[in-house]
Design a protein around this motif. Structure first.
Motif, PDB file in Angstrom:
ATOM      1  N   ARG A   3      22.248  20.933  17.449  1.00 34.74           N
ATOM      2  CA  ARG A   3      21.906  21.624  16.206  1.00 34.74           C
ATOM      3  C   ARG A   3      21.898  23.144  16.368  1.00 34.74           C
ATOM      4  NH1 ARG A   3      20.237  19.923  11.417  1.00 34.74           N
ATOM      5  NH2 ARG A   3      20.144  17.771  12.218  1.00 34.74           N
ATOM      6  N   ASP A   4      21.676  23.651  17.560  1.00 33.90           N
ATOM      7  CA  ASP A   4      21.634  25.101  17.775  1.00 33.90           C
ATOM      8  C   ASP A   4      23.014  25.706  18.011  1.00 33.90           C
ATOM      9  OD1 ASP A   4      22.231  24.167  20.298  1.00 33.90           O
ATOM     10  OD2 ASP A   4      20.534  25.144  21.304  1.00 33.90           O
ATOM     11  N   GLY A   5      24.083  24.904  17.858  1.00 33.04           N
ATOM     12  CA  GLY A   5      25.432  25.424  18.027  1.00 33.04           C
ATOM     13  C   GLY A   5      25.987  25.289  19.429  1.00 33.04           C
ATOM     14  N   THR A   6      25.156  24.803  20.358  1.00 28.74           N
ATOM     15  CA  THR A   6      25.676  24.597  21.708  1.00 28.74           C
ATOM     16  C   THR A   6      26.359  23.230  21.786  1.00 28.74           C
ATOM     17  OG1 THR A   6      23.589  23.657  22.496  1.00 28.74           O
ATOM     18  CG2 THR A   6      23.912  26.046  22.769  1.00 28.74           C
ATOM     19  N   LEU A   7      27.263  23.105  22.722  1.00 28.10           N
ATOM     20  CA  LEU A   7      27.983  21.863  22.943  1.00 28.10           C
ATOM     21  C   LEU A   7      27.641  21.370  24.340  1.00 28.10           C
ATOM     22  CD1 LEU A   7      30.243  19.911  21.841  1.00 28.10           C
ATOM     23  CD2 LEU A   7      31.841  21.292  23.206  1.00 28.10           C
TER      24      LEU A   7
END
Length: 481
Positions: free
Chosen positions: A419-423
């Protein structure tokens, strides 16, 4: 006027027409000299009376031998041939020559695909040492050198159309010059008389007086249809003036990237040349124009794609000087040809008519030009990479559905967009972004291990296909239920 996108040429008709000059002409100063052959008008279309149309002009495409300008030259030549085939027996479009500045004047990889004439370019070291890296100086230099090498003498048409590589013809171009002494030129809004340039211009043209700046035509050397005798008369002055302006601190600062255009305009004023100013000679359009008439291509002759077309997937402009989620910009392809295989996808609904026309024109040329090389570059999707935000997620239900989902990469490795944009990946954390798509599919950017990947999901979000940016390597992903 026929629709510019009607009756697309087949691969067969995209070849050099049998009535086109096929010679690859090298400069007399080329280290691989080939004797210049006549670019004869004898093979040009005849009228029903058997006479050659009297207003024929020859297209002179000024270019440098770089990957960036070579693919543009190929596109330009494709659309030149297309419109020439549509003009009818009394049209004014005659022969074609790509006037090319190359290293040592040597023929390049495009020489066997279009009629070309080569002159030695100003070397990179000389440009840096003498002319502040002013690469555009190769244009006036090449015209001067070609005249000295006899190119204009071998062109049988009386007029030439000076074209640039990023010009695409939208309809057959007539000879817009009313007579020999009055060349036809496009009027540029940023070349209008400027009182702030008065004293500077007077230094370079003292004969013009204090009001000389008012006498400078608002033009550049292209697009222009000009009689060969007038071009011969102004060419040396154009070259010398461009050099002088560039080496002058005040002129370089005030005139900036259009300094070579001013070189021609001042040279023409000094030679007493008057111009037929044609406002619809060409059109320069960007995504910042919300509305472009659907029939714009029937009201102008040339699309000059000097600006990038940059859109959000909503169909809204991305913003000034911003790379779009959907992006069609020549600058993406400085070192490689635009890709084939349908990667130049259409713009999103809501984009202006210019975006749709230019995308079709590029895609048509790429798909029909024989020998267009395979490319590992991206198409119109994937150039913008922003880490996904909470707004991206909340505004797109399909994105929300993918947050924290687990995907098997090549059947084994698990990737998870957080959800925080990290993969989350086995190779450390990367970044994911909403790339979108213009054709009804859904695409995310998965960027990890120093590589960018565009991942297209199926409609059920059960499988996806990743395409790596740069080499187009494809990997299948399956959702872990």
């Amino acid at each position: 006027v026929p629709s510019p996108m009607s009756a697309p040429p087949t691969r067969k008709t995209a070849q050099v027409a049998s009535n086109m000059p096929l010679q690859n002409v090298a400069s007399a100063k080329s280290s691989t000299r080939t004797e210049p052959q006549p670019l004869s008008a004898q093979s040009l279309p005849k009228t029903s009376s058997g006479k050659t149309p009297p207003r024929l002009y020859h297209t002179l495409l000024t270019a440098q031998s770089t990957v960036y300008q070579n693919w543009q030259s190929e596109m330009m030549y494709y659309h030149y041939k297309k419109q020439r085939s549509l003009q009818g027996e009394c049209g004014d479009m005659g022969g074609f020559t790509r006037l090319t500045a190359s290293a040592g004047g040597r023929p390049d990889s495009v020489a066997d695909r279009m009629p070309s004439f080569f002159v030695p370019e100003i070397s990179h070291s000389d440009l840096a040492r003498k002319y502040k890296g002013f690469g555009v100086l190769n244009r006036p230099m090449s015209i001067v050198q070609a005249i000295r090498d006899g190119l204009l003498d071998k062109i049988e048409e009386d007029y030439v159309y000076i074209a640039e590589t990023d010009h695409l013809l939208m309809q057959p171009l007539p000879n817009l010059s009313p007579h020999k002494q009055r060349p036809a030129a496009f009027t540029f809004s940023y070349m209008i008389p400027n009182p702030g340039f008065a004293s500077m211009i007077q230094r370079f043209w003292p004969e013009g007086g204090a009001d000389g700046y008012k006498k400078i035509p608002p033009i550049g050397p292209s697009p222009m249809i000009i009689h060969k005798d007038i071009l011969r008369d102004v060419a040396d002055e154009y070259y010398e003036m461009s050099k002088k302006l560039k080496m002058d601190g005040e002129a370089d600062s005030k005139l900036g990237w259009v300094i070579e255009m001013w070189g021609f305009a001042i040279a023409a004023a000094k030679r007493g040349i008057s111009f037929e100013l044609v406002r619809n000679f060409q059109i320069e359009l960007s995504s910042e124009l919300r509305y472009v008439p659907e029939d714009f291509s029937q009201k102008h002759w040339i699309f000059h794609y000097t600006y990038g077309l940059e859109y959000r997937m909503t169909g809204d402009p991305q913003g000034v000087w911003q790379i779009g989620e959907w992006s069609l910009d020549k600058r993406h392809y400085g070192n490689a040809y635009p890709p084939k295989g349908g990667l130049l996808t259409p713009p999103p609904k809501g984009a202006n008519a210019a975006a749709f026309w230019l995308q079709r024109a590029w895609a048509e040329a790429v798909d029909n030009i024989e020998g267009w090389p395979d490319s590992r570059t991206m198409g119109t999707i994937g150039w913008r990479r922003n880490k996904a935000t909470s707004e991206d997620i909340s505004n797109n239900p399909w994105v929300e559905a993918l947050v924290d989902s687990r995907w098997k990469w090549a059947g084994t490795h698990i990737l998870t967009p957080r959800r925080d944009g990290t993969l989350s990946t086995p190779w450390g954390n990367g970044m994911w972004s909403v790339v979108g798509s213009a054709d009804g599919e859904w695409t995310l950017g998965f960027d990890f291990a120093a590589n960018l990947h565009n991942v297209r999901f199926d409609r059920g979000f059960h499988t996806a296909m990743s395409t790596r940016v740069g080499d187009n390597e494809k990997v299948m992903l399956k959702r872990e239920e």
